[in-house]
Design an enzyme around this catalytic site. Structure first.
Site, PDB file in Angstrom:
ATOM      1  N   ASP A   1     -13.593 -14.604 -39.668  1.00 11.08           N
ATOM      2  CA  ASP A   1     -12.765 -14.532 -38.452  1.00 11.08           C
ATOM      3  C   ASP A   1     -13.459 -15.147 -37.238  1.00 11.08           C
ATOM      4  O   ASP A   1     -12.861 -15.927 -36.490  1.00 11.08           O
ATOM      5  CB  ASP A   1     -12.405 -13.077 -38.124  1.00 11.08           C
ATOM      6  CG  ASP A   1     -11.330 -12.531 -39.051  1.00 11.08           C
ATOM      7  OD1 ASP A   1     -10.506 -13.327 -39.543  1.00 11.08           O
ATOM      8  OD2 ASP A   1     -11.315 -11.306 -39.273  1.00 11.08           O
TER       9      ASP A   1
ATOM     10  N   LYS B   1      -9.615  -4.220 -43.520  1.00 11.39           N
ATOM     11  CA  LYS B   1     -10.892  -4.947 -43.431  1.00 11.39           C
ATOM     12  C   LYS B   1     -12.112  -4.027 -43.554  1.00 11.39           C
ATOM     13  O   LYS B   1     -13.163  -4.446 -44.040  1.00 11.39           O
ATOM     14  CB  LYS B   1     -10.952  -5.754 -42.131  1.00 11.39           C
ATOM     15  CG  LYS B   1      -9.964  -6.923 -42.129  1.00 11.39           C
ATOM     16  CD  LYS B   1     -10.098  -7.783 -40.892  1.00 11.39           C
ATOM     17  CE  LYS B   1      -8.968  -8.812 -40.856  1.00 11.39           C
ATOM     18  NZ  LYS B   1      -9.039  -9.696 -39.695  1.00 11.39           N
TER      19      LYS B   1
END
Ligand code: ATR
Length: 301
Positions: free
Chosen positions: A119, A83
């Site tokens: 997220d 990420k």
């Protein structure tokens, strides 16, 4: 000449010439649930697309992602451990990806590769769908790594009364409090950090909490970040304990259950972040056609 990797764990957009192609990149990636989730989202929204998986070698994220986009790929989801690489790779970052310090969704727009992070929005939507109020809540966030940072912005935007961050290495929790101080102030949230030791002291921790979120990696190794002494007063029967890990009742969830609290794993967050990425790629107008909660129920059956 096509020089794309040919292994089973590289989705080559050229192999699917008639549809838009997406994939999730990670390492390991073989057991990712994302392809199954996106297949169902596409079915619900009647979208013709293919969603595959890509296993990139450590240090090779940019190469794999670039090859995918060069071959006509439309978008990528990014998971552990890439990420941060994805954030560096993206040409343009959305404000929430910037705040999260990480990217889990990549897409092409006007010739640029954009990086977003769904997220935190996924966590918030899962909590709300489970009937857990965030506005006005007293929240304890365990962890100060990438997962914790990724959800802090969206949690603060819901205006909880208080958000306390605790982390094994205390200085990282202190840093996050500084980084998110302005947002907390704008939302009138009491944002603070507390050390693991002080968490054991009811005078200092002022328990119990309405919502305790485990964003540490401890769940992966069957440990809880909470000592027995801390868990004893942090939870009461009206607390809700959320572990971002999914697929098992973690030691952290067991501690909460022992105190009569309700618990959830992070499978709903996985589905909701996927739904958010899907709408970014395929169009927000499809939101009425998709039903992430139905997909969650099917995954749990
Ligand atoms: P992620 O992207 O999953 O957040 P990370 O950035 O490496 O991964 O962060 C891992 C987090 O889990 C950190 O908050 C880490 O605490 P430290 O900052 O002190 O390392 C936390 N963590 C990992 N294992 C843990 C354990 N056994 N007990 C408590 N915290 C743990």
């Amino acid at each position: 000449m096509n020089s794309l990797p040919t292994n089973k764990l590289f989705t080559n957009p050229n192999d699917f010439p008639d549809v838009d192609v997406y994939a999730v990149v990670g390492n390991p990636i073989a057991h990712s649930k994302s392809p199954a989730i996106h297949e169902q989202l596409a079915e619900q929204a009647q979208q013709k697309m293919h969603y595959g998986r890509i296993q990139a070698e450590l240090g090779d994220f940019a190469k794999a992602a670039q090859s995918f986009f060069d071959a006509g790929g439309k978008g990528l989801n990014v998971t552990v451990p890439f990420k941060l690489d994805a954030q560096v790779f993206a040409g343009v970052l959305t404000p929430r990806a910037q705040l999260a310090g990480a990217v889990n969704t990549l897409y092409i727009q006007d010739g640029s590769i954009f990086g977003d992070n769904t997220d935190g929005a996924g966590l918030v939507r899962d909590l709300l769908a489970q009937g857990i109020p965030i506005q006005g809540a007293r929240i304890l966030l365990l962890g100060a790594g990438g997962a914790a940072r990724g959800v802090l912005g969206p949690l603060l935007e819901q205006s909880p009364e208080q958000l306390i961050i605790t982390n094994r290495s205390n200085e990282k929790a202190v840093e996050l409090v500084q980084l998110f101080g302005d947002l907390a102030k704008n939302r009138s949230v009491n944002l603070a950090s507390i050390t693991f030791n002080d968490l054991e002291d009811p005078e200092k921790a002022s328990p119990p909490f309405d919502l305790v979120i485990n964003a540490t990696a401890a769940g992966l190794t069957d440990q809880s970040p909470l000592s027995a002494a801390a868990a004893h007063h942090i939870f009461n029967p009206s607390s809700f304990a959320y572990d971002m890990v999914y697929g098992k009742t973690t030691a952290f969830m067991q501690q909460a259950l022992q105190r009569g609290a309700r618990v959830s794993d992070g499978l709903g967050m996985l589905v909701e972040q996927a739904a958010d990425a899907f709408l970014i790629w395929r169009g927000a107008d499809l939101s009425q056609m998709i039903d992430p909660r139905l997909i969650l129920t099917q995954l749990r059956s």
